[in-house]
Design a protein around this motif. Sequence first.
Motif, PDB file in Angstrom:
ATOM      1  N   GLY A 194       0.834  -1.192   0.000  1.00 36.95           N
ATOM      2  CA  GLY A 194       0.000   0.000   0.000  1.00 36.95           C
ATOM      3  C   GLY A 194       0.870   1.244   0.000  1.00 36.95           C
ATOM      4  N   VAL A 195       0.597   2.177  -0.898  1.00 33.23           N
ATOM      5  CA  VAL A 195       1.417   3.383  -1.046  1.00 33.23           C
ATOM      6  C   VAL A 195       0.580   4.606  -0.697  1.00 33.23           C
ATOM      7  N   ILE A 196       1.114   5.457   0.184  1.00 38.72           N
ATOM      8  CA  ILE A 196       0.431   6.677   0.604  1.00 38.72           C
ATOM      9  C   ILE A 196       1.387   7.845   0.398  1.00 38.72           C
ATOM     10  N   PHE A 197       0.951   8.809  -0.413  1.00 36.19           N
ATOM     11  CA  PHE A 197       1.778   9.971  -0.738  1.00 36.19           C
ATOM     12  C   PHE A 197       1.319  11.198   0.059  1.00 36.19           C
ATOM     13  N   GLN A 198       2.090  12.270  -0.058  1.00 39.00           N
ATOM     14  CA  GLN A 198       1.736  13.529   0.597  1.00 39.00           C
ATOM     15  C   GLN A 198       0.409  14.056   0.068  1.00 39.00           C
ATOM     16  N   GLN A 199       0.207  13.949  -1.253  1.00 36.04           N
ATOM     17  CA  GLN A 199      -1.075  14.319  -1.835  1.00 36.04           C
ATOM     18  C   GLN A 199      -2.031  13.141  -1.699  1.00 36.04           C
ATOM     19  N   TYR A 200      -3.215  13.393  -1.248  1.00 35.93           N
ATOM     20  CA  TYR A 200      -4.104  12.333  -0.780  1.00 35.93           C
ATOM     21  C   TYR A 200      -4.587  11.411  -1.908  1.00 35.93           C
ATOM     22  N   ALA A 201      -4.689  11.907  -3.131  1.00 38.86           N
ATOM     23  CA  ALA A 201      -5.080  11.094  -4.292  1.00 38.86           C
ATOM     24  C   ALA A 201      -6.432  10.414  -4.097  1.00 38.86           C
ATOM     25  N   LEU A 202      -7.354  11.110  -3.433  1.00 37.43           N
ATOM     26  CA  LEU A 202      -8.714  10.592  -3.305  1.00 37.43           C
ATOM     27  C   LEU A 202      -9.515  10.973  -4.539  1.00 37.43           C
ATOM     28  N   PHE A 203     -10.486  10.148  -4.875  1.00 35.93           N
ATOM     29  CA  PHE A 203     -11.385  10.496  -5.974  1.00 35.93           C
ATOM     30  C   PHE A 203     -12.403  11.518  -5.462  1.00 35.93           C
ATOM     31  N   PRO A 204     -12.385  12.740  -5.981  1.00 36.34           N
ATOM     32  CA  PRO A 204     -13.223  13.802  -5.400  1.00 36.34           C
ATOM     33  C   PRO A 204     -14.717  13.562  -5.548  1.00 36.34           C
ATOM     34  N   TRP A 205     -15.119  12.726  -6.518  1.00 34.44           N
ATOM     35  CA  TRP A 205     -16.544  12.478  -6.748  1.00 34.44           C
ATOM     36  C   TRP A 205     -17.065  11.286  -5.933  1.00 34.44           C
ATOM     37  N   LEU A 206     -16.191  10.628  -5.176  1.00 32.86           N
ATOM     38  CA  LEU A 206     -16.589   9.494  -4.358  1.00 32.86           C
ATOM     39  C   LEU A 206     -16.583   9.873  -2.879  1.00 32.86           C
ATOM     40  N   THR A 207     -17.492   9.278  -2.115  1.00 37.39           N
ATOM     41  CA  THR A 207     -17.520   9.504  -0.682  1.00 37.39           C
ATOM     42  C   THR A 207     -16.347   8.798  -0.012  1.00 37.39           C
ATOM     43  N   VAL A 208     -16.182   9.047   1.289  1.00 37.70           N
ATOM     44  CA  VAL A 208     -15.151   8.357   2.061  1.00 37.70           C
ATOM     45  C   VAL A 208     -15.311   6.848   1.919  1.00 37.70           C
ATOM     46  N   ARG A 209     -16.526   6.348   2.121  1.00 37.08           N
ATOM     47  CA  ARG A 209     -16.765   4.910   2.022  1.00 37.08           C
ATOM     48  C   ARG A 209     -16.446   4.388   0.627  1.00 37.08           C
ATOM     49  N   GLN A 210     -16.863   5.119  -0.396  1.00 39.43           N
ATOM     50  CA  GLN A 210     -16.622   4.676  -1.773  1.00 39.43           C
ATOM     51  C   GLN A 210     -15.139   4.710  -2.116  1.00 39.43           C
ATOM     52  N   ALA A 235     -14.686  -2.056   4.365  1.00 42.17           N
ATOM     53  CA  ALA A 235     -14.490  -0.611   4.323  1.00 42.17           C
ATOM     54  C   ALA A 235     -14.896   0.032   5.646  1.00 42.17           C
ATOM     55  N   GLU A 236     -16.025  -0.372   6.187  1.00 40.86           N
ATOM     56  CA  GLU A 236     -16.496   0.237   7.428  1.00 40.86           C
ATOM     57  C   GLU A 236     -15.576  -0.080   8.603  1.00 40.86           C
ATOM     58  N   HIS A 237     -14.959  -1.274   8.587  1.00 42.25           N
ATOM     59  CA  HIS A 237     -14.005  -1.622   9.645  1.00 42.25           C
ATOM     60  C   HIS A 237     -12.834  -0.634   9.662  1.00 42.25           C
ATOM     61  N   TYR A 238     -12.265  -0.360   8.492  1.00 42.22           N
ATOM     62  CA  TYR A 238     -11.097   0.520   8.456  1.00 42.22           C
ATOM     63  C   TYR A 238     -11.474   1.994   8.583  1.00 42.22           C
ATOM     64  N   ILE A 239     -12.652   2.365   8.146  1.00 52.16           N
ATOM     65  CA  ILE A 239     -13.129   3.733   8.367  1.00 52.16           C
ATOM     66  C   ILE A 239     -13.280   3.987   9.865  1.00 52.16           C
ATOM     67  N   GLU A 240     -13.810   2.997  10.569  1.00 48.31           N
ATOM     68  CA  GLU A 240     -13.933   3.129  12.024  1.00 48.31           C
ATOM     69  C   GLU A 240     -12.563   3.169  12.689  1.00 48.31           C
ATOM     70  N   MET A 241     -11.627   2.385  12.176  1.00 51.12           N
ATOM     71  CA  MET A 241     -10.296   2.328  12.759  1.00 51.12           C
ATOM     72  C   MET A 241      -9.596   3.679  12.711  1.00 51.12           C
ATOM     73  N   VAL A 242      -9.872   4.487  11.673  1.00 57.33           N
ATOM     74  CA  VAL A 242      -9.254   5.813  11.561  1.00 57.33           C
ATOM     75  C   VAL A 242     -10.209   6.924  12.009  1.00 57.33           C
ATOM     76  N   ASP A 243     -11.254   6.530  12.720  1.00 57.46           N
ATOM     77  CA  ASP A 243     -12.184   7.490  13.344  1.00 57.46           C
ATOM     78  C   ASP A 243     -12.866   8.400  12.329  1.00 57.46           C
ATOM     79  N   LEU A 244     -13.381   7.810  11.244  1.00 56.36           N
ATOM     80  CA  LEU A 244     -14.097   8.595  10.234  1.00 56.36           C
ATOM     81  C   LEU A 244     -15.525   8.104  10.015  1.00 56.36           C
TER      82      LEU A 244
END
Length: 269
Positions: free
Chosen positions: A82-98, A118-127
């Motif tokens: 898994g690669v995580i960069f300084q820029q978040y690279a999220l899809f702006p048209w998708l929700t957090v869950r998506q 998805a919900e397990h890891y969203i909960e893990m990061v308090d979102l």
Amino acid sequence: MLDPKKISIQDCSKVFRLGKETFTALDHVSLDVGEAEFVTVVGPSGCGKSTMMNLLAGLDTPTTGQALVDGKQVDGPSPERGVIFQQYALFPWLTVRQNVEFGLKEMVKDKAERRSIAEHYIEMVDLSEFADALPKMLSGGMKQRCAIARAYAVNPKILLMDEPFGALDALTRVQMQNNLLKTWQQDKRTVLFITHDVDEAVFLANRVVVMAARPGRIYDIIPIDLPYPRDDEMRLSPEFATLRNKIWQAVYHQDDSTYSGPLGPQNLG
């Protein structure tokens, strides 16, 4: 005991061609990272930190040497890293869950199972309260937590993080460091974390790799003998200050006549 070779960089060099000239970004770098170990990499600009990360991510290939994961040569990107960069690279048209579910689409065909993961890891990061929010509704720290959840969701063996908190304000950055360590302790993965912040390098790591520039090489590797869990009180401790000062000196007052490479201190002159 940690497996000494979850990640193994073996005598890697990377040379880029710039017109008729060449530039050596990495010069005979060797490094082993163990199972569930948290290693930070710090060094001056141009020391090859991001180049080393790109080799492990499979986004580039070494000119000489090998980058290995579990003893196998890295030959391209893989969900196991898994690669995580300084820029978040999220899809702006998708929700957090998506966004968190996105990487699961090819791996998990059952929609209900994808949602559960998805919900397990969203909960893990308090979102959890923001699962249906679009990225534009999130703060910088929340966006990065979403990116971390997305990386975790595909169950990677390794997390490669390239200055993920570099664009955040100081308070949010400290909160993200605390949150990352909490997540790492809950669901341990092998982590290689690049930063330019010495305090961050010390606070997070089992070991800190200090690199030198022009050409990029390992200058020193410093163990961090501070117990987990770590908290804000530890940041103010004499032990933390001693390690921070040692690494600060190694980063900003490097003696180019010697450096600690794969074979220990070596004479460059």
